[in-house]
Write an enzyme that holds these catalytic residues in place. Structure first.
Site, PDB file in Angstrom:
ATOM      1  N   HIS A 153     -27.055   4.117  38.979  1.00 43.91           N
ATOM      2  CA  HIS A 153     -25.932   3.181  39.065  1.00 43.91           C
ATOM      3  C   HIS A 153     -25.762   2.582  40.463  1.00 43.91           C
ATOM      4  O   HIS A 153     -25.687   1.362  40.612  1.00 43.91           O
ATOM      5  CB  HIS A 153     -24.646   3.876  38.620  1.00 43.91           C
ATOM      6  N   ASP A 157     -32.298   2.961  37.669  1.00 44.21           N
ATOM      7  CA  ASP A 157     -32.050   1.531  37.828  1.00 44.21           C
ATOM      8  C   ASP A 157     -33.350   0.780  38.102  1.00 44.21           C
ATOM      9  O   ASP A 157     -33.533   0.161  39.147  1.00 44.21           O
ATOM     10  CB  ASP A 157     -31.034   1.306  38.947  1.00 44.21           C
ATOM     11  N   HIS A 188     -19.488   0.814  43.282  1.00 42.08           N
ATOM     12  CA  HIS A 188     -19.148   1.605  42.090  1.00 42.08           C
ATOM     13  C   HIS A 188     -18.283   2.828  42.411  1.00 42.08           C
ATOM     14  O   HIS A 188     -18.421   3.870  41.769  1.00 42.08           O
ATOM     15  CB  HIS A 188     -20.423   2.041  41.372  1.00 42.08           C
ATOM     16  N   ASN A 214     -25.141   1.141  32.282  1.00 39.35           N
ATOM     17  CA  ASN A 214     -24.227   0.066  31.900  1.00 39.35           C
ATOM     18  C   ASN A 214     -24.953  -1.227  31.555  1.00 39.35           C
ATOM     19  O   ASN A 214     -24.496  -2.003  30.710  1.00 39.35           O
ATOM     20  CB  ASN A 214     -23.197  -0.186  33.003  1.00 39.35           C
ATOM     21  N   ASP A 267     -30.205   2.355  33.091  1.00 43.11           N
ATOM     22  CA  ASP A 267     -30.501   0.982  33.481  1.00 43.11           C
ATOM     23  C   ASP A 267     -32.009   0.758  33.511  1.00 43.11           C
ATOM     24  O   ASP A 267     -32.657   0.870  34.551  1.00 43.11           O
ATOM     25  CB  ASP A 267     -29.861   0.618  34.823  1.00 43.11           C
ATOM     26  N   TYR A 306     -32.743  -4.249  32.601  1.00 39.76           N
ATOM     27  CA  TYR A 306     -31.870  -5.294  33.147  1.00 39.76           C
ATOM     28  C   TYR A 306     -32.019  -6.589  32.346  1.00 39.76           C
ATOM     29  O   TYR A 306     -31.970  -7.688  32.895  1.00 39.76           O
ATOM     30  CB  TYR A 306     -32.144  -5.532  34.632  1.00 39.76           C
TER      31      TYR A 306
END
Length: 442
Positions: free
Chosen positions: A328, A146, A301, A206, A173, A176
């Site tokens: 995540h 991330d 999550h 995602n 990720d 972004y």
């Protein structure tokens, strides 16, 4: 090409909107987004990054605004002397009103291990350099999830660069960008000083989906076009999941949380075949990465990785995977070895490392009454990164490094890990015994 589970328009838009909205926990103020501009000519290479293709080959990827620049890499072992050249392929994509630059992918090699190569892209006279991974252990991985492109990201990457790591692993990720395609360009320029020097191996998250029903139904267009990984070389049909060997002793499996994963899916069948090829007598370490964690006591999550865990956990367990990294959740958490929600000495150690520096901030709240709380050995909501140093065929050292505003990076958690290939109790073919001087905790 296999059908992905996000082909349902309603499911696509719901997942994307969930990824953008705030959840039921409070995040601290995130770092400011750093947008990195391109200040050189349209033919100048930008967003340069390298990735491993095979034991002795590397893919060099970059973008030019000028579509006439050749997909050419010249390289050599002496600065300024490029005695070998390779050509490759190029692509581009359109996303609504945005048209990408020319995206170049060139595979170079064969290359010598643990060697610095100097290279230039497209015939333009700017020199880059990268170091190839070693042919044998030890090897050190930097692990970040991330990532994003914020002030915290800059801090994390600066701390990573303080170690002479060999390869970076990123469990999803990346930019972004969230449909704002110029942010993919900014991200590529932002990470270039690091990603052009060491292989970066990534899998999707995602925030990389970027699909809208009716208007733009194809997910991962930017991700797939820009960050091509060695999926074909590992027998995969999708850039969303693949595997590779490194240092002659580590098999790394990059799984796709957002590709079909049930027993009839292409990913599932590929994973079965991939794991069957791994001889733990030759390749004693098995490491997996995915985005949505299978074990998670954070309020953020909750349960989002559960269906994938139910579908695939037994495959990694039977293969005696050593460690499974996830992202995540924007925090750090380390679990004991587990299988089917119970402590199990023959299961993988699960580590969530989704704290690279994303723009959304941290996931602060953990549930001390969670059903997996007894399996959670360490958890903290801070930005940082991890380092996995595989020392030999039986032992590796894991450390998590917290970003401290005043003191740089500090070690917040560390543990010695024994490969399950060395565990006679788990049927490991090496059946090793830890030395008296090594404290093994996992």
């Amino acid at each position: 090409m296999e059908r992905r589970p996000w082909s349902s328009p309603l499911r696509l838009v719901l997942l994307f909107l969930v990824s953008l909205q705030a959840s039921g926990y409070t995040r601290p103020p995130p770092g400011r987004i750093i947008e990195t501009a391109h200040t050189k000519s349209s033919s100048h290479p930008q967003q340069v990054h390298v990735s491993a293709v095979a034991a002795d080959h590397t893919r060099v990827s970059w973008i030019t605004d000028d579509r006439h620049v050749p997909s050419l890499v010249e390289y050599g072992k002496v600065s300024g002397k490029y005695d070998t050249a390779a050509t490759g392929e190029h692509t581009s994509y359109i996303y609504f009103f945005y048209t990408s630059g020319k995206i170049h992918h060139v595979t170079i090699g064969p290359l010598e291990p643990d060697t610095v190569y100097y290279y230039r892209c497209g015939g333009i006279d700017q020199e880059f350099s990268f170091k190839t991974p070693p042919a044998a252990l030890p090897i050190e991985f930097a692990v970040i999830g991330d990532l994003g492109q914020t002030e915290w990201t800059a801090s994390t990457l600066a701390h990573v660069a303080e170690s002479n790591y060999d390869m970076l692993l990123l469990p999803g990720d990346l930019s972004y960008a969230d449909t704002q395609q110029p942010l993919w360009d900014s991200f590529g320029r932002f990470v270039q000083p690091y990603a052009s020097k060491r292989p970066w191996m990534v899998t999707e998250g995602n925030h990389d989906i970027e699909a809208f029903p009716v208007f733009h139904c194809h997910p991962f267009v930017a991700y797939d076009s820009r960050w091509r990984m060695p999926y074909e070389e590992s027998g995969s049909a999708s850039n969303l999941y693949y595997s590779f060997d490194v240092a002659g002793a580590v098999h790394v499996v990059m799984l796709g949380s957002y590709a079909d994963f049930n027993a009839s899916s292409a990913q599932y069948k590929w994973l079965v075949a991939d794991l069957a090829k791994v001889d733990r007598r030759i390749t004693p370490w098995l490491v997996a990465l995915l985005h949505a964690p299978w074990y998670n006591t954070n309020l953020a999550h909750q349960g989002e990785g559960e269906s994938m865990r139910q579908a695939m956990e037994s495959l990694l367990y039977r293969a005696r995977a050593d460690v499974v990294f996830a992202g995540h959740v924007h925090a750090y958490e380390r679990f004991t070895r587990a299988y089917d929600n119970k402590a199990n000495p023959c299961g993988p150690a699960y580590i969530t490392i989704g704290d690279g520096g994303n723009r959304e901030g941290l996931a602060l709240q953990f549930d001390k009454h969670h059903k997996s709380a007894s399996l959670s050995l360490f958890r903290e909501a801070s930005f940082g990164h991890g380092r996995l140093k595989v020392v030999n065929g039986t032992h590796a050292h894991w450390s998590w490094h917290r970003n401290d505003e005043d003191d740089g990076s500090t070690v917040g958690d560390q543990v010695w890990v024994e490969s399950l290939s060395a565990s006679a109790a788990c049927g490991g073919p090496l059946g090793g015994v830890p030395s008296a001087s090594t404290k093994v905790e996992l």
